[in-house]
Design a protein around this motif. Sequence first.
Motif, PDB file in Angstrom:
ATOM      1  N   PRO A  18       0.840  -1.191   0.000  1.00  0.00           N
ATOM      2  CA  PRO A  18       0.000   0.000   0.000  1.00  0.00           C
ATOM      3  C   PRO A  18       0.877   1.244   0.000  1.00  0.00           C
ATOM      4  O   PRO A  18       1.937   1.275   0.624  1.00  0.00           O
ATOM      5  N   MET A  19       0.429   2.267  -0.689  1.00  0.00           N
ATOM      6  CA  MET A  19       1.209   3.499  -0.758  1.00  0.00           C
ATOM      7  C   MET A  19       1.409   4.116   0.625  1.00  0.00           C
ATOM      8  O   MET A  19       2.394   4.819   0.859  1.00  0.00           O
ATOM      9  N   LEU A  69       7.850  -2.443 -13.407  1.00  0.00           N
ATOM     10  CA  LEU A  69       6.821  -3.458 -13.203  1.00  0.00           C
ATOM     11  C   LEU A  69       5.880  -3.047 -12.070  1.00  0.00           C
ATOM     12  O   LEU A  69       6.329  -2.660 -10.985  1.00  0.00           O
ATOM     13  N   THR A  70       4.585  -3.152 -12.321  1.00  0.00           N
ATOM     14  CA  THR A  70       3.578  -2.989 -11.279  1.00  0.00           C
ATOM     15  C   THR A  70       2.836  -4.303 -11.126  1.00  0.00           C
ATOM     16  O   THR A  70       2.311  -4.848 -12.101  1.00  0.00           O
ATOM     17  N   LEU A  71       2.823  -4.835  -9.920  1.00  0.00           N
ATOM     18  CA  LEU A  71       2.096  -6.072  -9.643  1.00  0.00           C
ATOM     19  C   LEU A  71       0.653  -5.741  -9.313  1.00  0.00           C
ATOM     20  O   LEU A  71       0.383  -4.773  -8.589  1.00  0.00           O
ATOM     21  N   VAL A  72      -0.272  -6.547  -9.805  1.00  0.00           N
ATOM     22  CA  VAL A  72      -1.683  -6.276  -9.534  1.00  0.00           C
ATOM     23  C   VAL A  72      -2.371  -7.408  -8.786  1.00  0.00           C
ATOM     24  O   VAL A  72      -3.340  -7.160  -8.072  1.00  0.00           O
ATOM     25  N   ASP A  73      -1.884  -8.650  -8.925  1.00  0.00           N
ATOM     26  CA  ASP A  73      -2.564  -9.751  -8.239  1.00  0.00           C
ATOM     27  C   ASP A  73      -1.884 -11.070  -8.576  1.00  0.00           C
ATOM     28  O   ASP A  73      -1.067 -11.157  -9.496  1.00  0.00           O
ATOM     29  N   ARG A  74      -2.238 -12.085  -7.782  1.00  0.00           N
ATOM     30  CA  ARG A  74      -1.977 -13.458  -8.202  1.00  0.00           C
ATOM     31  C   ARG A  74      -3.086 -13.863  -9.162  1.00  0.00           C
ATOM     32  O   ARG A  74      -4.234 -13.426  -9.019  1.00  0.00           O
ATOM     33  N   LYS A  75      -2.766 -14.673 -10.148  1.00  0.00           N
ATOM     34  CA  LYS A  75      -3.804 -15.138 -11.068  1.00  0.00           C
ATOM     35  C   LYS A  75      -4.966 -15.757 -10.310  1.00  0.00           C
ATOM     36  O   LYS A  75      -6.134 -15.507 -10.596  1.00  0.00           O
ATOM     37  N   TYR A 126      -8.634  -6.498  -9.636  1.00  0.00           N
ATOM     38  CA  TYR A 126      -7.334  -6.815  -9.072  1.00  0.00           C
ATOM     39  C   TYR A 126      -7.303  -6.348  -7.618  1.00  0.00           C
ATOM     40  O   TYR A 126      -7.504  -5.167  -7.316  1.00  0.00           O
ATOM     41  N   SER A 127      -7.060  -7.296  -6.727  1.00  0.00           N
ATOM     42  CA  SER A 127      -7.226  -7.033  -5.297  1.00  0.00           C
ATOM     43  C   SER A 127      -6.335  -5.900  -4.798  1.00  0.00           C
ATOM     44  O   SER A 127      -6.723  -5.142  -3.903  1.00  0.00           O
ATOM     45  N   ALA A 128      -5.125  -5.763  -5.353  1.00  0.00           N
ATOM     46  CA  ALA A 128      -4.207  -4.732  -4.863  1.00  0.00           C
ATOM     47  C   ALA A 128      -4.800  -3.332  -5.008  1.00  0.00           C
ATOM     48  O   ALA A 128      -4.604  -2.465  -4.142  1.00  0.00           O
ATOM     49  N   GLU A 129      -5.545  -3.095  -6.079  1.00  0.00           N
ATOM     50  CA  GLU A 129      -6.152  -1.784  -6.294  1.00  0.00           C
ATOM     51  C   GLU A 129      -7.186  -1.481  -5.216  1.00  0.00           C
ATOM     52  O   GLU A 129      -7.233  -0.377  -4.658  1.00  0.00           O
ATOM     53  N   VAL A 134      -8.440  -8.402   0.079  1.00  0.00           N
ATOM     54  CA  VAL A 134      -9.636  -8.534  -0.750  1.00  0.00           C
ATOM     55  C   VAL A 134      -9.652  -9.907  -1.400  1.00  0.00           C
ATOM     56  O   VAL A 134      -8.635 -10.369  -1.941  1.00  0.00           O
ATOM     57  N   ILE A 135     -10.799 -10.569  -1.350  1.00  0.00           N
ATOM     58  CA  ILE A 135     -10.981 -11.883  -1.949  1.00  0.00           C
ATOM     59  C   ILE A 135     -12.281 -11.885  -2.753  1.00  0.00           C
ATOM     60  O   ILE A 135     -13.098 -10.975  -2.637  1.00  0.00           O
TER      61      ILE A 135
END
Length: 519
Positions: free
Chosen positions: A296-297, A407-413, A425-428, A444-445
């Motif tokens: 998180p930022m 690279l920006t990660l957004v989630d596990r598949k 995408y849970s990270a957002e 988030v799930i």
Amino acid sequence: MTGLPGQRDASPVPAYGIASWLAKRAFLDPRKVAVIEGGKRFTYAELDDRVTRLAGFLHVALRISRGDRVATCSVNCSEFIEVLFATARIGALLVPLNWRLAPRELEYQLKDSGARALFVAPEQQALATSLESDIPTKFRIVFGPQYESALAGNAGIPIAEADQARFADPHLILYTAGTTGRPKGAMLTHANQFWNSVNMTAPVGLTAFDTTITTLPMFHSGGIGLYTVPMIHLGGTVVVIRAFEPESLLDLVREHSVRLIFGVPAIWLELLKRPDFDVAHLPSLRFCVSGGAPHPMAIINGVAERGFTFLQGYGLTETAPGGTLMPIADAKRKAATAGKPALHVELRVVADDERACAPDEIGEVQFKGPNVFAGYWGRPDATAEAFTADGWFRTGDLGRLDDEGFLTLVDRKKDMVITGAENVYSAEVEDVLFAHPAVAEAAVIGIPDPKWGESVFAVVVLRPGASATAEELIAHSRSQLAKYKTPTGVAFVDALPRNAAGKVLKRELRERFGGARVE
């Protein structure tokens, strides 16, 4: 003779295994302090002598040789480092066990690896005693008097060349958490560890004059590769702590003029609660390096506001573990990203059809390079499945590359929520929740939804003394996100379940909340 006419054969020789690094450091700077743990201090000469004695004990008394497996069940301690280098010296494979697992899980890993010896810390002695008797570990040695007696009784012997490790030989078997079925043992070679050392130290300019503290457990690739083994490779000093405790950690930073710490989000969250976690109180500490999960930022900005250079990175057990790292010059400008591929690493982001994604298009992150693991122990099927036809390692992580290559990660598949054919995408969503002043942590799930297939669900930990309702957090999210991305339900918990690397165990959250609406 190989290669061009007149070119000699310069293929790697046994002396290039990681144990040779320690021996060479003992020769170059024997009086330099290598490892500190509590009141114990070992110079490179002393550490090399202890490793030599332990290697002799393993090789002569226990008849362990090249290719045999040796396990540990231990908190972080100086003895673990000795076992790490002693197994390397005789070409054996080290199997560090996660002592947080249940006995049946440990029994599976010991049987799967065929480990013949097990080294145990006093804290894990009861756990080791509870293991079934049919595991293959013939020898059990407890750190303490029994261990010291073994070292004292062995002066060390020369290891025959046939029993020494080659550069490409596996040295570590690190069991990865299985999302389904049994965990797999990822094999890291001596070469993997060399390239990880180069990849992770060069960008931050670490030298033999620097000191780090190992915060992650050394049964994890991060505890070994960030930065325990690389610091010994450089000839610097490693401070070992048996358990993470914020106050004592900061005391050690001051006492030993620590320059760099690697941590995961949970560690930075704890340190940010400390008023003395700032550059004024810790003038030696320059770099706070982090990985393990998208950040998180609020964490990134919080550490930076304390005056430290915060560098995100990304990798996996299978990448030894470093894959990307933030260039120092871009630490603020690109703070939301995981940086760029390390010097000796290739990275690409591809669509489901293996087509290279355009800038900012989301796809699977894949790696190639000399840091990428040798395969899964005894699982050629799983090894083949983990790589593309052209040799790229499939991470299972989703991300995007911008037009500069960050690279920006957004989630596990497997963690991406698909609701009404829309990808969430849970990270957002987690970043938005984390920005609420009452929220300490959020995960988030996706939960089953009869209309949309899945809907977004949030599991939240509140800050001490803070309060918030589910309706309030849903409204906060809706003000910043599209409706389909907004959580439809919220559960409040005291703590999020995490693994040793600090990653939230979303599988456990799905099992707990998958069929319920807890608000």
